[in-house]
Design a protein around this motif. Structure first.
Motif, PDB file in Angstrom:
ATOM      1  N   GLN A 180       0.335  -5.409   8.402  1.00 17.12           N
ATOM      2  CA  GLN A 180       0.651  -5.522   6.984  1.00 17.12           C
ATOM      3  C   GLN A 180      -0.566  -5.947   6.165  1.00 17.12           C
ATOM      4  OE1 GLN A 180       4.283  -7.557   5.899  1.00 17.12           O
ATOM      5  NE2 GLN A 180       5.337  -6.817   7.727  1.00 17.12           N
ATOM      6  N   SER A 181      -1.468  -6.713   6.758  1.00 16.61           N
ATOM      7  CA  SER A 181      -2.700  -7.074   6.053  1.00 16.61           C
ATOM      8  C   SER A 181      -3.530  -5.839   5.745  1.00 16.61           C
ATOM      9  CB  SER A 181      -3.514  -8.057   6.894  1.00 16.61           C
ATOM     10  OG  SER A 181      -2.836  -9.285   7.048  1.00 16.61           O
ATOM     11  N   ILE A 182      -3.596  -4.924   6.691  1.00 16.36           N
ATOM     12  CA  ILE A 182      -4.304  -3.664   6.460  1.00 16.36           C
ATOM     13  C   ILE A 182      -3.623  -2.870   5.358  1.00 16.36           C
ATOM     14  CG2 ILE A 182      -5.026  -1.484   7.498  1.00 16.36           C
ATOM     15  CD1 ILE A 182      -5.025  -3.025  10.235  1.00 16.36           C
ATOM     16  N   ASP A 183      -2.295  -2.763   5.446  1.00 17.31           N
ATOM     17  CA  ASP A 183      -1.552  -1.996   4.436  1.00 17.31           C
ATOM     18  C   ASP A 183      -1.672  -2.628   3.047  1.00 17.31           C
ATOM     19  OD1 ASP A 183      -0.734  -0.216   6.375  1.00 17.31           O
ATOM     20  OD2 ASP A 183       1.239  -1.138   6.663  1.00 17.31           O
ATOM     21  N   LEU A 184      -1.710  -3.950   2.977  1.00 15.29           N
ATOM     22  CA  LEU A 184      -1.834  -4.602   1.680  1.00 15.29           C
ATOM     23  C   LEU A 184      -3.211  -4.352   1.075  1.00 15.29           C
ATOM     24  CD1 LEU A 184      -0.486  -6.329  -0.443  1.00 15.29           C
ATOM     25  CD2 LEU A 184      -1.282  -8.371   0.770  1.00 15.29           C
ATOM     26  N   ALA A 185      -4.239  -4.321   1.902  1.00 12.69           N
ATOM     27  CA  ALA A 185      -5.576  -4.000   1.397  1.00 12.69           C
ATOM     28  C   ALA A 185      -5.617  -2.578   0.856  1.00 12.69           C
ATOM     29  CB  ALA A 185      -6.610  -4.177   2.506  1.00 12.69           C
ATOM     30  N   VAL A 186      -4.986  -1.646   1.547  1.00 15.06           N
ATOM     31  CA  VAL A 186      -4.912  -0.262   1.067  1.00 15.06           C
ATOM     32  C   VAL A 186      -4.181  -0.204  -0.272  1.00 15.06           C
ATOM     33  CG1 VAL A 186      -3.955   2.025   1.546  1.00 15.06           C
ATOM     34  CG2 VAL A 186      -5.077   0.736   3.377  1.00 15.06           C
ATOM     35  N   ALA A 187      -3.046  -0.919  -0.363  1.00 20.16           N
ATOM     36  CA  ALA A 187      -2.277  -0.946  -1.609  1.00 20.16           C
ATOM     37  C   ALA A 187      -3.096  -1.551  -2.741  1.00 20.16           C
ATOM     38  CB  ALA A 187      -0.982  -1.722  -1.403  1.00 20.16           C
ATOM     39  N   ALA A 188      -3.828  -2.633  -2.450  1.00 17.94           N
ATOM     40  CA  ALA A 188      -4.645  -3.278  -3.481  1.00 17.94           C
ATOM     41  C   ALA A 188      -5.705  -2.323  -4.002  1.00 17.94           C
ATOM     42  CB  ALA A 188      -5.286  -4.544  -2.920  1.00 17.94           C
ATOM     43  N   GLU A 189      -6.334  -1.573  -3.109  1.00 18.91           N
ATOM     44  CA  GLU A 189      -7.337  -0.610  -3.549  1.00 18.91           C
ATOM     45  C   GLU A 189      -6.717   0.463  -4.423  1.00 18.91           C
ATOM     46  OE1 GLU A 189     -11.013   0.798  -1.333  1.00 18.91           O
ATOM     47  OE2 GLU A 189      -9.593   2.418  -0.864  1.00 18.91           O
ATOM     48  N   GLU A 190      -5.543   0.949  -4.039  1.00 17.98           N
ATOM     49  CA  GLU A 190      -4.868   1.983  -4.826  1.00 17.98           C
ATOM     50  C   GLU A 190      -4.488   1.471  -6.208  1.00 17.98           C
ATOM     51  OE1 GLU A 190      -1.658   3.052  -2.274  1.00 17.98           O
ATOM     52  OE2 GLU A 190      -2.872   4.419  -1.040  1.00 17.98           O
ATOM     53  N   LEU A 191      -4.181   0.180  -6.320  1.00 14.22           N
ATOM     54  CA  LEU A 191      -3.820  -0.409  -7.609  1.00 14.22           C
ATOM     55  C   LEU A 191      -5.028  -0.675  -8.499  1.00 14.22           C
ATOM     56  CD1 LEU A 191      -1.145  -2.962  -6.363  1.00 14.22           C
ATOM     57  CD2 LEU A 191      -0.700  -0.969  -7.807  1.00 14.22           C
ATOM     58  N   GLY A 192      -6.227  -0.609  -7.925  1.00 16.47           N
ATOM     59  CA  GLY A 192      -7.427  -0.862  -8.695  1.00 16.47           C
ATOM     60  C   GLY A 192      -7.998  -2.250  -8.543  1.00 16.47           C
ATOM     61  N   ALA A 193      -7.443  -3.067  -7.636  1.00  7.42           N
ATOM     62  CA  ALA A 193      -7.987  -4.402  -7.379  1.00  7.42           C
ATOM     63  C   ALA A 193      -9.366  -4.280  -6.741  1.00  7.42           C
ATOM     64  CB  ALA A 193      -7.050  -5.209  -6.496  1.00  7.42           C
ATOM     65  N   ASP A 194     -10.085  -5.384  -6.733  1.00  2.99           N
ATOM     66  CA  ASP A 194     -11.485  -5.358  -6.310  1.00  2.99           C
ATOM     67  C   ASP A 194     -11.739  -5.937  -4.921  1.00  2.99           C
ATOM     68  OD1 ASP A 194     -12.565  -4.422  -8.939  1.00  2.99           O
ATOM     69  OD2 ASP A 194     -11.715  -6.325  -9.599  1.00  2.99           O
ATOM     70  N   GLY A 195     -10.795  -6.712  -4.367  1.00  3.82           N
ATOM     71  CA  GLY A 195     -11.096  -7.371  -3.110  1.00  3.82           C
ATOM     72  C   GLY A 195      -9.868  -7.689  -2.286  1.00  3.82           C
ATOM     73  N   ALA A 196     -10.043  -7.669  -0.971  1.00  5.63           N
ATOM     74  CA  ALA A 196      -9.015  -8.086  -0.007  1.00  5.63           C
ATOM     75  C   ALA A 196      -9.642  -9.155   0.873  1.00  5.63           C
ATOM     76  CB  ALA A 196      -8.546  -6.897   0.836  1.00  5.63           C
ATOM     77  N   TYR A 197      -9.142 -10.374   0.762  1.00  8.99           N
ATOM     78  CA  TYR A 197      -9.723 -11.520   1.463  1.00  8.99           C
ATOM     79  C   TYR A 197      -8.674 -12.164   2.353  1.00  8.99           C
ATOM     80  CZ  TYR A 197     -13.884 -11.420  -1.537  1.00  8.99           C
ATOM     81  OH  TYR A 197     -15.045 -11.066  -2.168  1.00  8.99           O
ATOM     82  N   PHE A 198      -9.128 -12.733   3.476  1.00  7.41           N
ATOM     83  CA  PHE A 198      -8.209 -13.286   4.459  1.00  7.41           C
ATOM     84  C   PHE A 198      -8.704 -14.658   4.926  1.00  7.41           C
ATOM     85  CE2 PHE A 198      -8.207  -8.679   4.681  1.00  7.41           C
ATOM     86  CZ  PHE A 198      -6.867  -8.398   4.468  1.00  7.41           C
ATOM     87  N   ARG A 199      -7.759 -15.592   5.038  1.00 11.39           N
ATOM     88  CA  ARG A 199      -8.038 -16.938   5.522  1.00 11.39           C
ATOM     89  C   ARG A 199      -8.023 -16.934   7.042  1.00 11.39           C
ATOM     90  NH1 ARG A 199      -9.662 -21.545   6.603  1.00 11.39           N
ATOM     91  NH2 ARG A 199      -9.113 -23.433   5.475  1.00 11.39           N
ATOM     92  N   VAL A 200      -8.786 -17.818   7.651  1.00  6.29           N
ATOM     93  CA  VAL A 200      -8.876 -17.931   9.102  1.00  6.29           C
ATOM     94  C   VAL A 200      -8.440 -19.329   9.524  1.00  6.29           C
ATOM     95  CG1 VAL A 200     -10.421 -17.848  11.098  1.00  6.29           C
ATOM     96  CG2 VAL A 200     -10.763 -16.249   9.186  1.00  6.29           C
ATOM     97  N   HIS A 201      -7.421 -19.414  10.387  1.00 12.14           N
ATOM     98  CA  HIS A 201      -6.979 -20.676  10.968  1.00 12.14           C
ATOM     99  C   HIS A 201      -6.787 -20.500  12.467  1.00 12.14           C
ATOM    100  CE1 HIS A 201      -5.599 -22.377   6.936  1.00 12.14           C
ATOM    101  NE2 HIS A 201      -6.278 -23.358   7.499  1.00 12.14           N
ATOM    102  N   HIS A 202      -7.093 -21.527  13.221  1.00 12.70           N
ATOM    103  CA  HIS A 202      -6.915 -21.484  14.673  1.00 12.70           C
ATOM    104  C   HIS A 202      -5.720 -22.347  15.089  1.00 12.70           C
ATOM    105  CE1 HIS A 202     -10.737 -19.411  15.027  1.00 12.70           C
ATOM    106  NE2 HIS A 202     -11.287 -20.328  14.255  1.00 12.70           N
ATOM    107  N   PHE A 203      -5.162 -22.020  16.240  1.00 11.12           N
ATOM    108  CA  PHE A 203      -4.025 -22.753  16.795  1.00 11.12           C
ATOM    109  C   PHE A 203      -2.829 -22.744  15.834  1.00 11.12           C
ATOM    110  CE2 PHE A 203      -7.799 -24.773  18.761  1.00 11.12           C
ATOM    111  CZ  PHE A 203      -7.499 -24.569  20.103  1.00 11.12           C
ATOM    112  N   ALA A 204      -2.658 -21.673  15.089  1.00 10.44           N
ATOM    113  CA  ALA A 204      -1.576 -21.601  14.109  1.00 10.44           C
ATOM    114  C   ALA A 204      -1.048 -20.175  14.061  1.00 10.44           C
ATOM    115  CB  ALA A 204      -2.070 -22.024  12.727  1.00 10.44           C
ATOM    116  N   ARG A 205       0.186 -20.028  13.575  1.00 11.90           N
ATOM    117  CA  ARG A 205       0.759 -18.693  13.388  1.00 11.90           C
ATOM    118  C   ARG A 205       0.242 -18.112  12.078  1.00 11.90           C
ATOM    119  NH1 ARG A 205       7.046 -19.053  15.576  1.00 11.90           N
ATOM    120  NH2 ARG A 205       6.505 -19.353  17.768  1.00 11.90           N
TER     121      ARG A 205
END
Length: 338
Positions: free
Chosen positions: A29-54
């Protein structure tokens, strides 16, 4: 403000109502959301990184996958906890992902935030040196990473190699030209913002920082940004710096929006984070015209060139695309976007 993107913390949970019930769900879904954001004209897809967590963890497979499915959008992190990272292996992964994506990575790094386990970085084989704090270790890893991204040789070649070597000392491969200029530091204090400026990194200022003056969050954050820019100029870097701020912003344009987020105004909050007093910025949720008026009073948004919208990723791709579309259509133009 020149750019708007989204920032996903990548939560997944089998809880009732969650659209991301597994790690596979949130990755795809993260990949699909980045694709959707690009189609909408947004400029960036950013992701947070956490360890030992869901939540999203190892970022580079995801960033590379997003790079193959998009063509224009910036692809980034906000942020990678450098206490956990081997900067040598990370330099190879980052360059490979950047080459796959055509030179669009915008990597946000930081010394890290409170994690799910005690001293989790020790399980990754890292420990502070004598006299170092864990924050010092994270910054040291970041400085090593920055040096490696320059693409300069540093390792003595084997005199009898399996394959022919180029002349001189060897560097890590691959190298992605320009990636060094697209590294950001996630700063939670005025001092670390200055530290990042001196090293020629861009600045990511999130929805929390050290409460250093007792003023409203957006005022303190705007002052942090101005200190950063002053230090950057004083250091004499040739490339203009970039600055992003993160906000939770929801335009209430239908009944579903009002059901999820129409609970009234929120305010800054004060809390204890590690060993310091922290201030957490408010969320914004309102009808578009009132939302625009409120956001125009946010001094830090006015100071930044990039706004990252924190999204409730567990509500699914379609609804998060709707959130972005509502902001881009009804709010962003009034704030100077493009």
């Amino acid at each position: 403000m020149k750019r708007i993107g989204f920032l996903s913390f990548g939560h997944w949970s089998p809880a009732r109502g969650s659209e991301t019930r597994s790690a596979r769900d949130v990755l795809l879904q993260s990949i699909d959301l980045a694709v959707a954001a690009e189609e909408l004209g947004a400029d960036g897809a950013y992701f947070r990184v956490h360890h030992f967590a869901r939540q999203l963890a190892s970022p580079f497979p995801l960033l590379a996958a997003v790079g193959t499915r998009t063509r224009r959008i910036e692809i980034g992190t906000g942020v990678i906890d450098m206490r956990y990272e081997n900067p040598f292996y990370m330099a190879e992964d980052a360059a490979a992902a950047d080459l796959i994506g055509g030179g669009r990575l915008q990597l946000g790094l930081s010394r890290g935030s409170p994690e799910q386990v005690i001293d989790g970085w020790r399980h990754f084989g890292h420990a502070p040196r004598p006299g170092e704090t864990e924050a010092d270790m994270g910054r040291r890893h970041a400085e090593t990473f920055l040096e490696l991204l320059k693409g300069e040789g540093f390792a003595a070649p084997n005199p009898r190699p399996m394959f022919p070597n180029p002349p001189g000392l060897l560097r890590l491969e691959p190298v992605s030209e320009g990636l060094r200029d697209r590294i950001w530091w996630g700063s939670g204090s005025n001092a670390t913002a200055v530290w990042a400026a001196q090293r020629g990194m861009n600045l990511q200022s999130s929805t929390l920082k050290a409460d250093e003056t007792g003023e409203p969050f957006h005022v303190q954050q705007a002052k942090q940004i101005r200190l950063y820019r002053d230090a950057y100029a004083a250091a004499g870097h040739a490339r203009p710096p970039r600055v992003s701020v993160s906000r939770s912003i929801f335009a209430l344009v239908n009944d579903q929006d009002r059901a999820y987020f129409g609970r009234g105004d929120s305010r800054d909050q004060i809390g204890q984070l590690d060993d310091f007093r922290a201030i957490f910025g408010r969320s914004y949720a309102d009808e578009p015209d009132r939302l625009v008026a409120a956001l125009k009073t946010d001094e830090a948004i006015a100071e930044a060139d990039t706004l990252l919208l924190t999204v409730p990723n567990q509500l699914g791709v379609a609804y998060n695309a709707h959130i972005m579309q509502a902001i881009l259509t009804h709010v962003a133009p009034a704030l100077g976007w493009r």
